[in-house]
Design an enzyme around this catalytic site. Structure first.
Site, PDB file in Angstrom:
ATOM      1  N   HIS A 146      56.885  47.344  41.125  1.00 56.86           N
ATOM      2  CA  HIS A 146      55.457  47.059  41.154  1.00 56.86           C
ATOM      3  C   HIS A 146      55.077  46.113  40.022  1.00 56.86           C
ATOM      4  O   HIS A 146      53.885  45.922  39.738  1.00 56.86           O
ATOM      5  CB  HIS A 146      54.642  48.352  41.016  1.00 56.86           C
ATOM      6  CG  HIS A 146      55.056  49.422  41.980  1.00 56.86           C
ATOM      7  ND1 HIS A 146      55.903  50.439  41.625  1.00 56.86           N
ATOM      8  CD2 HIS A 146      54.754  49.598  43.281  1.00 56.86           C
ATOM      9  CE1 HIS A 146      56.101  51.224  42.681  1.00 56.86           C
ATOM     10  NE2 HIS A 146      55.422  50.734  43.700  1.00 56.86           N
ATOM     11  N   HIS A 165      56.801  46.817  50.006  1.00 52.29           N
ATOM     12  CA  HIS A 165      58.244  46.842  49.757  1.00 52.29           C
ATOM     13  C   HIS A 165      59.039  46.607  51.042  1.00 52.29           C
ATOM     14  O   HIS A 165      60.214  46.977  51.118  1.00 52.29           O
ATOM     15  CB  HIS A 165      58.638  48.179  49.140  1.00 52.29           C
ATOM     16  CG  HIS A 165      57.847  48.541  47.931  1.00 52.29           C
ATOM     17  ND1 HIS A 165      57.844  47.774  46.787  1.00 52.29           N
ATOM     18  CD2 HIS A 165      56.992  49.577  47.697  1.00 52.29           C
ATOM     19  CE1 HIS A 165      57.047  48.323  45.886  1.00 52.29           C
ATOM     20  NE2 HIS A 165      56.511  49.416  46.410  1.00 52.29           N
TER      21      HIS A 165
END
Length: 331
Positions: free
Chosen positions: A218, A56
């Site tokens: 995700h 991320h």
């Protein structure tokens, strides 16, 4: 899929080593651990720790530094860091003023950060926590009970980090963090999945003419799939959902974040932001600050999210405060 890698088993370790090589003036690393800490530790303030699975970037290690986090615990790609690593991070940066854990609402993160907090409390360290759940798309998903924590977490890092730098107490920071969480709402969409190097597969499959609305960072399922339409239609679609949950209204001031998921061009993000401004102007909601860029990515996913944070005077002042991190300088 071609990637610039050496060994998929060492991705996070090598990434963090390269990060320290590049930004050693700001950052340090706990020996033998995937924990990034602030080089010039400030000992008279509450220490802030966040983290989660890698993938991320710049979250979360990119937000370690003056005015934001004191440590980031970096799990493997899309995997929560273990409780022992979080515990080591707490011990590395704890001060007499205490430690505040900022946790995105994913079941693994919540469980491991809470276990680490219990271990630290047994050592006599003052620890408290806040859990970010800004994603309005779904209530519960693949890895989550309740709403997910996504890009709005960066606003929490920025505002609570500035307050910690000013000397807020642990209790004051927890209350401030909960206020930011209550006022920030986010929703995203994806055009294409990301490629997960540790599995050698894409995070999901989607038709060339489809988009996924409301997916997680995700690749967790969102609300639905549909045929791709114009940027204007999709941005308004996301904002309509956000404002079903946001308490921002006419004459309020808000901060806006148009966040890329890793492979979305700035051209697309700025086009999206144009519609965000038009939407808010129509509602006579005042934009105090706008952030456009990659703040909470999903490796190389094509897509974006929009976060709307309703501000008060305290949050405005803290949002404007100086920060010096890899991922965010002064706003």
């Amino acid at each position: 899929m071609k990637k610039i890698l050496n060994n998929v088993d060492n991705i996070v370790d090598e990434m963090l080593s390269g990060m320290i090589d590049a930004h050693g003036n700001l950052l340090d690393r706990v020996d033998g651990r995937n924990i990034i800490i602030r080089r010039n530790k400030k000992i008279d303030k509450v220490a802030l720790i966040s983290g989660g699975g890698s993938g991320h970037e710049p979250a979360h290690a990119g937000y370690v530094g003056r005015g934001m986090l004191d440590a980031a615990v970096c799990g493997q790609i899309f995997s929560s860091p273990g409780a022992d690593e979080v515990y080591d991070a707490i011990k590395a940066v704890a001060t007499d003023a205490g430690v505040l854990l900022i946790i995105k609402n994913y079941s693994g993160d919540v469980m491991n950060f809470e276990m680490a907090a219990e271990l630290a409390a047994a050592d006599g360290i003052k620890v408290d926590k806040i859990v970010v759940n800004d994603d309005v798309a779904v209530e519960g998903s693949t890895y989550t009970v309740g709403r997910r924590g996504i890009a709005g977490t960066v606003f929490v890092h920025k505002i609570v980090g500035a307050a910690a730098e000013k000397g807020y107490s642990l209790e004051e920071l927890r209350k401030l963090g909960e206020k930011v969480i209550d006022n920030v709402k986010t929703m995203g969409m994806s055009l294409e999945p990301c490629f997960v190097p540790t599995t050698g597969r894409k995070s999901f499959d989607i038709a060339n003419d489809e988009v996924e609305i409301g997916l997680g960072i995700h690749g967790e399922p969102g609300t639905h799939r549909e045929k791709i339409k114009s940027a204007e239609i999709h941005v308004k679609q996301l904002l309509d959902e956000i404002f079903k949950h946001s308490n921002a209204k006419t004459d309020d001031e808000v901060a806006v974040m148009v966040n890329g998921l890793g492979a979305t061009t700035l051209i697309e993000l700025y086009i999206a932001n144009k519609t965000v401004k038009e939407f808010l102007d129509e509602r006579e909601i005042n934009i105090y600050k706008t952030l456009v860029g990659n703040f909470m990515t999903s490796i190389d996913m094509e897509g974006f999210s929009i976060s709307i944070l309703k501000l008060d005077e305290e949050m405005k002042e803290l949002l404007d405060a100086q920060s010096d991190t890899v991922g965010m300088k002064n706003l």
